[in-house]
Design an enzyme around this catalytic site. Structure first.
Site, PDB file in Angstrom:
ATOM      1  N   ARG A  50       0.861  -1.187   0.000  1.00 61.31           N
ATOM      2  CA  ARG A  50       0.000   0.000   0.000  1.00 61.31           C
ATOM      3  C   ARG A  50       0.900   1.240   0.000  1.00 61.31           C
ATOM      4  O   ARG A  50       2.110   1.131   0.173  1.00 61.31           O
ATOM      5  CB  ARG A  50      -0.927   0.022   1.211  1.00 61.31           C
ATOM      6  CG  ARG A  50      -0.210  -0.216   2.520  1.00 61.31           C
ATOM      7  CD  ARG A  50      -0.877   0.384   3.701  1.00 61.31           C
ATOM      8  NE  ARG A  50      -0.673   1.824   3.761  1.00 61.31           N
ATOM      9  CZ  ARG A  50       0.495   2.420   4.049  1.00 61.31           C
ATOM     10  NH1 ARG A  50       1.582   1.729   4.280  1.00 61.31           N
ATOM     11  NH2 ARG A  50       0.585   3.745   4.088  1.00 61.31           N
ATOM     12  N   GLY A  51       0.261   2.403  -0.164  1.00 59.57           N
ATOM     13  CA  GLY A  51       1.020   3.645  -0.264  1.00 59.57           C
ATOM     14  C   GLY A  51       1.225   3.909  -1.748  1.00 59.57           C
ATOM     15  O   GLY A  51       1.711   3.046  -2.477  1.00 59.57           O
ATOM     16  N   ALA A  52       0.860   5.111  -2.183  1.00 61.28           N
ATOM     17  CA  ALA A  52       0.859   5.399  -3.613  1.00 61.28           C
ATOM     18  C   ALA A  52       2.195   5.074  -4.291  1.00 61.28           C
ATOM     19  O   ALA A  52       2.214   4.344  -5.290  1.00 61.28           O
ATOM     20  CB  ALA A  52       0.457   6.854  -3.847  1.00 61.28           C
ATOM     21  N   ARG A  93      -6.736  -1.391  -8.335  1.00 64.67           N
ATOM     22  CA  ARG A  93      -7.107  -0.245  -7.495  1.00 64.67           C
ATOM     23  C   ARG A  93      -7.281   0.939  -8.425  1.00 64.67           C
ATOM     24  O   ARG A  93      -6.369   1.740  -8.626  1.00 64.67           O
ATOM     25  CB  ARG A  93      -6.052   0.026  -6.417  1.00 64.67           C
ATOM     26  CG  ARG A  93      -5.993  -1.133  -5.428  1.00 64.67           C
ATOM     27  CD  ARG A  93      -5.262  -0.772  -4.162  1.00 64.67           C
ATOM     28  NE  ARG A  93      -5.973   0.236  -3.384  1.00 64.67           N
ATOM     29  CZ  ARG A  93      -5.438   0.845  -2.301  1.00 64.67           C
ATOM     30  NH1 ARG A  93      -4.220   0.556  -1.914  1.00 64.67           N
ATOM     31  NH2 ARG A  93      -6.137   1.733  -1.633  1.00 64.67           N
ATOM     32  N   GLN A 202      -2.993   2.479  10.437  1.00 63.64           N
ATOM     33  CA  GLN A 202      -1.685   2.531   9.778  1.00 63.64           C
ATOM     34  C   GLN A 202      -0.629   3.178  10.683  1.00 63.64           C
ATOM     35  O   GLN A 202       0.551   2.871  10.574  1.00 63.64           O
ATOM     36  CB  GLN A 202      -1.767   3.317   8.460  1.00 63.64           C
ATOM     37  CG  GLN A 202      -2.581   2.646   7.368  1.00 63.64           C
ATOM     38  CD  GLN A 202      -4.032   3.094   7.382  1.00 63.64           C
ATOM     39  OE1 GLN A 202      -4.540   3.574   8.391  1.00 63.64           O
ATOM     40  NE2 GLN A 202      -4.717   2.933   6.270  1.00 63.64           N
ATOM     41  N   ASP A 243      -2.021  12.442  -0.446  1.00 63.29           N
ATOM     42  CA  ASP A 243      -2.461  11.563  -1.527  1.00 63.29           C
ATOM     43  C   ASP A 243      -2.598  12.323  -2.829  1.00 63.29           C
ATOM     44  O   ASP A 243      -2.394  11.775  -3.909  1.00 63.29           O
ATOM     45  CB  ASP A 243      -3.764  10.874  -1.154  1.00 63.29           C
ATOM     46  CG  ASP A 243      -3.509   9.743  -0.181  1.00 63.29           C
ATOM     47  OD1 ASP A 243      -3.499  10.004   1.035  1.00 63.29           O
ATOM     48  OD2 ASP A 243      -3.251   8.616  -0.644  1.00 63.29           O
ATOM     49  N   ASN A 253      -5.499  14.004   2.003  1.00 65.92           N
ATOM     50  CA  ASN A 253      -4.695  12.995   2.700  1.00 65.92           C
ATOM     51  C   ASN A 253      -5.626  12.184   3.602  1.00 65.92           C
ATOM     52  O   ASN A 253      -6.827  12.486   3.697  1.00 65.92           O
ATOM     53  CB  ASN A 253      -3.570  13.687   3.503  1.00 65.92           C
ATOM     54  CG  ASN A 253      -2.538  12.707   4.032  1.00 65.92           C
ATOM     55  OD1 ASN A 253      -2.116  11.802   3.312  1.00 65.92           O
ATOM     56  ND2 ASN A 253      -2.165  12.840   5.279  1.00 65.92           N
ATOM     57  N   LYS A 254      -5.074  11.175   4.257  1.00 68.51           N
ATOM     58  CA  LYS A 254      -5.874  10.296   5.131  1.00 68.51           C
ATOM     59  C   LYS A 254      -6.776  11.093   6.069  1.00 68.51           C
ATOM     60  O   LYS A 254      -6.361  12.104   6.632  1.00 68.51           O
ATOM     61  CB  LYS A 254      -4.921   9.419   5.945  1.00 68.51           C
ATOM     62  CG  LYS A 254      -5.559   8.469   6.935  1.00 68.51           C
ATOM     63  CD  LYS A 254      -6.506   7.453   6.323  1.00 68.51           C
ATOM     64  CE  LYS A 254      -6.082   6.909   4.987  1.00 68.51           C
ATOM     65  NZ  LYS A 254      -4.866   6.146   5.017  1.00 68.51           N
TER      66      LYS A 254
END
Lengths: 352, 352
Positions: A50-52, A93, A202, A243, A253-254
């Site tokens: 995960r993580g762009a 995704r 996370q 993001d 962002n998150k």
């Protein structure tokens, strides 16, 4: 003890990728050997990676693995096999910008090669292209870290972060965590408070794990404790990833990032965003142009194998939020530190 | 569908207390029959009953149960048995102010009775005293609700709350949730957003359960989503309970409350506290005089039976935070609504 150099790498024999299965952390550190594009597609869909930036690298390596697999076939079947694998990867995704970007770059490298080229030579070229993407990401992380560390005040520096924008999300030492790793490497004293980051944790599962592993002093806090840390002046700055960054400097962002930015402003604490230049999406004029995806309600209702809310409870769980540019003290990129007004500094940075 | 009338009551036969085991919610709704003071002490220590008012009631009923148990003994052994049970109860949660207060009140009732009184008569009197404490709490909740509902703007009203200050925490319809239940009773449309409230999830496990059971429209949000609700003007007010209110109006409540107050102020949304007058502690001049207890790190590291952070991770998990009076729009009590400056309005309310 040193920083994890990313959560994805080539196996020493070069015939497979290895990735750290993030769904098992922190209970177990398991490196998976991924030999096919299909296995990588499964790993991406299941959030094992995960993580762009890390997802982009994983997809590029998967395209290279597809090429290795079809290497003994005639050139046209070889190319069709690679294109087919690429298509499947992009579907895992659909909203991940880096994934599509990396796959496109791999396909462009293949298409640019003359039709007469041997599959074996082209497969080697694709392996090199994926390695270049990985290496560029590694360098990008270090550059963000080197720029970001200049913002750190006198020691010991105390930083509050949210979610995971670290080695586990990239091919290197992370984005928001990169300045922390660089400072630690240089022997400076750094203390990190990591927001737990509900619902998927996370912060407690990943950020805490990777910082602790690298010997960085890290303390987990429930998300609702951040305000208290800021009030008691226990942190010098908030430092988070992104993001997507709009052309005016608004940052998606998150979820929880926006609230932290408001709290930082209220307490007079600087709020920094660290992200690669590739995160800037000039097609989004402002945060209003960024669609916010909602998560599955069961991540909140039964995320840990137990019922933590009534089974039919309504849940509102957006994955991201947007922090308006006016709450952001500076944006740290691989090309330098951007200051407000961001409309101008972003334009200038992209054209440099 | 109607509101739960508290989480503790006498069994129909009068020989036992019944309490709703909150450690099992929302997975199961189990009413325990508690026949002895020892069983009640275990239930309090194990958090089967929680919330300051509910714990006070539970302890009072336990003293009455001890009296029933010793009723056939000579008067001096009867009294010694009751005193012994009282002592054990006070030790279960030493910081719970209401617990000590309720036990003291029960003992005072016993000590005030003439030495010649029959144990059976005195046991009946103690049962009545415990019932009075329960009934007073029930009325206190309704009064808070009736005062609080006057603050609700035009329908449909949308309220954000934190933790659980509801029926499950009291002998009635709660404190912060009381105005919501009253509005719902009167046929007004109310929508509630319940913060999940890490680490023990009282919002998602308890508030959501009791509101849903009463037919109130409720949506769970991760704690970090509150800022987004406020920014998007999806709530008209924040309404929370209190664990202790200082003489100047500073409020100690479940951690996360302070951050919500800052966020509410930033977005121009009123921030209300609802609590019985007995929550006001005039010996605390301000929030600085209120000690903040820290929780066990494993509530954060392995709260769901799974490892959600590295096993040796440092954790900072205070149970409460203090919201300064200047961020509080009004305090709703059973005696009316207190407005700033609270130093004066609190003094006036207590002397009325």
């Amino acid at each position: 003890v040193s920083a994890l150099a990313g959560a994805i790498r080539w196996a020493p024999d070069g015939h497979a990728a290895e990735l750290l299965d993030q769904t098992l952390l922190p209970e177990a550190e398991v490196w998976l050997r991924i030999e096919t594009a299909d296995a990588m597609a499964e790993a991406i869909a299941a959030l094992r990676v995960r993580g762009a930036p890390a997802i982009g690298i994983a997809a590029a390596m998967a395209v290279a693995l597809a090429a290795k697999r079809h290497v003994a076939e005639p050139a046209d079947r070889f190319r069709a096999g690679v294109e087919h694998a690429a298509q499947r990867l992009v579907g895992t995704r659909p909203t991940a910008v880096n994934l599509a970007w990396a796959v496109d770059r791999m396909l462009a490298a293949m298409r640019a090669a003359p039709a007469t080229i041997e599959p074996a030579v082209l497969a080697a070229r694709l392996h090199e292209e994926a390695s270049a993407i990985l290496e560029e990401d590694r360098l990008m992380c270090r550059r963000i870290g080197e720029h970001g560390v200049t913002l750190f005040p006198a020691e010991p520096v105390s930083v509050l972060t949210h979610c995971n924008a670290g080695a586990l999300a990239t091919g290197g030492i992370g984005t928001a965590l990169a300045p922390i790793y660089i400072a630690h490497e240089r022997g400076r004293r750094v203390r990190v408070f990591a927001d737990e980051t509900r619902p998927l944790l996370q912060g407690s599962r990943l950020t805490t794990w990777e910082l602790q592993r690298a010997g960085v002093d890290v303390t987990v806090v429930p998300d609702s404790v951040a305000a208290l840390l800021l009030r008691d002046a226990r942190v010098h700055m908030v430092l988070v990833g992104a993001d997507r960054i709009a052309a005016n400097g608004d940052v998606a962002n998150k979820v929880g990032t926006y609230g932290l930015a408001v709290l930082a402003r209220h307490h007079g604490v600087p709020f920094y965003v660290a992200a690669p230049t590739s995160t800037i999406d000039v097609r989004s004029a402002s945060g209003r142009d960024i669609a916010i995806e909602e998560r599955d309600a069961d991540e909140v209702r039964r995320g840990f194998g137990r019922l933590t809310a009534p089974p039919a409870a309504s849940v509102y769980a957006p994955a991201f939020d947007v922090t308006p540019a006016e709450l952001i003290t500076a944006i740290v990129t691989d090309r330098g530190i951007l200051h407000p007004p961001y409309g101008g500094s972003i334009r200038q940075s992209l054209s440099a």
